[in-house]
Design a protein around this motif. Structure first.
Motif, PDB file in Angstrom:
ATOM      1  N   ILE A  49       0.858  -1.179   0.000  1.00  0.00           N
ATOM      2  CA  ILE A  49       0.000   0.000   0.000  1.00  0.00           C
ATOM      3  C   ILE A  49       0.896   1.231   0.000  1.00  0.00           C
ATOM      4  CG2 ILE A  49      -0.199  -0.038   2.505  1.00  0.00           C
ATOM      5  CD1 ILE A  49      -3.084   0.949   2.176  1.00  0.00           C
ATOM      6  N   ASP A  50       0.514   2.231  -0.760  1.00  0.00           N
ATOM      7  CA  ASP A  50       1.369   3.419  -0.813  1.00  0.00           C
ATOM      8  C   ASP A  50       1.183   4.256   0.458  1.00  0.00           C
ATOM      9  OD1 ASP A  50      -0.611   5.622  -1.226  1.00  0.00           O
ATOM     10  OD2 ASP A  50      -0.961   4.632  -3.151  1.00  0.00           O
ATOM     11  N   PRO A  51       2.171   5.065   0.782  1.00  0.00           N
ATOM     12  CA  PRO A  51       2.137   5.835   2.032  1.00  0.00           C
ATOM     13  C   PRO A  51       0.906   6.736   2.155  1.00  0.00           C
ATOM     14  CG  PRO A  51       4.331   5.907   1.082  1.00  0.00           C
ATOM     15  CD  PRO A  51       3.441   5.226   0.079  1.00  0.00           C
ATOM     16  N   TYR A  52       0.440   7.294   1.046  1.00  0.00           N
ATOM     17  CA  TYR A  52      -0.750   8.150   1.097  1.00  0.00           C
ATOM     18  C   TYR A  52      -1.959   7.357   1.586  1.00  0.00           C
ATOM     19  CZ  TYR A  52      -4.688  11.017  -0.311  1.00  0.00           C
ATOM     20  OH  TYR A  52      -5.860  11.730  -0.297  1.00  0.00           O
ATOM     21  N   ASP A  53      -2.186   6.167   1.004  1.00  0.00           N
ATOM     22  CA  ASP A  53      -3.321   5.341   1.406  1.00  0.00           C
ATOM     23  C   ASP A  53      -3.181   4.863   2.853  1.00  0.00           C
ATOM     24  OD1 ASP A  53      -4.610   5.658  -1.010  1.00  0.00           O
ATOM     25  OD2 ASP A  53      -3.871   3.760  -1.845  1.00  0.00           O
ATOM     26  N   GLU A  54      -1.961   4.513   3.240  1.00  0.00           N
ATOM     27  CA  GLU A  54      -1.702   4.088   4.624  1.00  0.00           C
ATOM     28  C   GLU A  54      -2.110   5.215   5.591  1.00  0.00           C
ATOM     29  OE1 GLU A  54       0.157   1.755   7.815  1.00  0.00           O
ATOM     30  OE2 GLU A  54       0.074   1.156   5.719  1.00  0.00           O
ATOM     31  N   THR A  82      -5.238   7.828   9.639  1.00  0.00           N
ATOM     32  CA  THR A  82      -5.533   9.166  10.134  1.00  0.00           C
ATOM     33  C   THR A  82      -6.994   9.544   9.960  1.00  0.00           C
ATOM     34  OG1 THR A  82      -3.276   9.846   9.617  1.00  0.00           O
ATOM     35  CG2 THR A  82      -4.894  11.605   9.964  1.00  0.00           C
ATOM     36  N   TRP A  83      -7.515   9.318   8.776  1.00  0.00           N
ATOM     37  CA  TRP A  83      -8.857   9.796   8.481  1.00  0.00           C
ATOM     38  C   TRP A  83      -9.942   8.754   8.712  1.00  0.00           C
ATOM     39  CZ3 TRP A  83      -8.811  14.702   8.636  1.00  0.00           C
ATOM     40  CH2 TRP A  83      -7.679  15.399   8.237  1.00  0.00           C
ATOM     41  N   MET A  84      -9.648   7.500   8.496  1.00  0.00           N
ATOM     42  CA  MET A  84     -10.653   6.457   8.712  1.00  0.00           C
ATOM     43  C   MET A  84     -10.539   5.839  10.100  1.00  0.00           C
ATOM     44  SD  MET A  84     -10.837   4.623   4.990  1.00  0.00           S
ATOM     45  CE  MET A  84     -12.201   3.591   5.460  1.00  0.00           C
ATOM     46  N   HIS A  85      -9.453   6.132  10.812  1.00  0.00           N
ATOM     47  CA  HIS A  85      -9.226   5.626  12.174  1.00  0.00           C
ATOM     48  C   HIS A  85      -9.255   4.100  12.198  1.00  0.00           C
ATOM     49  CE1 HIS A  85      -9.514   9.749  13.485  1.00  0.00           C
ATOM     50  NE2 HIS A  85     -10.667   9.842  12.848  1.00  0.00           N
ATOM     51  N   GLU A  86      -8.583   3.510  11.237  1.00  0.00           N
ATOM     52  CA  GLU A  86      -8.478   2.051  11.182  1.00  0.00           C
ATOM     53  C   GLU A  86      -7.196   1.683  10.470  1.00  0.00           C
ATOM     54  OE1 GLU A  86     -10.874   0.578   7.303  1.00  0.00           O
ATOM     55  OE2 GLU A  86     -12.147   1.383   8.878  1.00  0.00           O
TER      56      GLU A  86
END
Length: 177
Positions: A149-154, A159-163
């Motif tokens: 997974i790329d760092p942006y998706d990670e 951060t945003w989905m809290h998972e």
């Protein structure tokens, strides 16, 4: 030569969802279309449950065979999901981590009607935020891994989905989210 339309008849499925008693009057051909649409929409378990609820048993022949196959597939969905839940139970035994199954797997584990025959894409788990690093370690020790997974998706997941990103079992390809 006329061209066959092989797309699932979702309008038929919607009619059955709105008025499930209509399964009693389906012709063999229409029942076959309903099986296709329900399977495509991941609602085959729901359709089979309605057929059983209304004691629909088509005459012998090809449609009876289709229904037997659909019932077997629904039992396999349940068996496979129960197996994965058991694998998770074994992974978390003696860890002290409290985990909760959500959505489809939670319905099945609780014995609720929406869980019967449910084909799930992933197994959704809820753990305390503080237990997330240990949960990931436990799952990795039992065969689940993060796909590339790329760092942006990670960052987006955490951060945003809290998972954490979904984890895939390296042998069974089951997904834990």
């Amino acid at each position: 030569m006329p061209r066959l339309d092989l797309r699932p008849d979702h309008q038929l499925l919607v009619r059955l969802l709105r008025a499930p008693e209509q399964v009693q009057s389906l012709s063999p051909h229409t029942l076959s279309l309903a099986i296709d649409a329900a399977s495509h929409a991941r609602l085959l378990g729901w359709l089979v449950a309605r057929l059983d609820e209304y004691a629909v048993s088509p005459p012998e022949g090809w449609i009876a065979d289709r229904l037997t196959g659909a019932r077997a597939l629904v039992r396999e969905y349940d068996r496979g999901l129960r197996w994965e839940i058991d694998r998770l139970s074994r992974a978390f035994v003696d860890t002290g981590i409290t985990w909760v199954l959500l959505k489809g797997s939670g319905y099945l584990a609780a014995g609720l009607p929406p869980g019967k025959g449910r084909r799930v894409a992933d197994i959704d788990l809820l753990v305390a935020d503080s237990a997330l690093p240990e949960t990931e370690r436990v799952l990795q020790a039992h065969g689940w891994a993060f796909p590339e997974i790329d760092p942006y998706d990670e960052r987006y997941y955490r951060t945003w989905m809290h998972e954490s990103p979904p984890m895939v079992h390296r042998e069974r390809a089951s997904v834990v989210d």
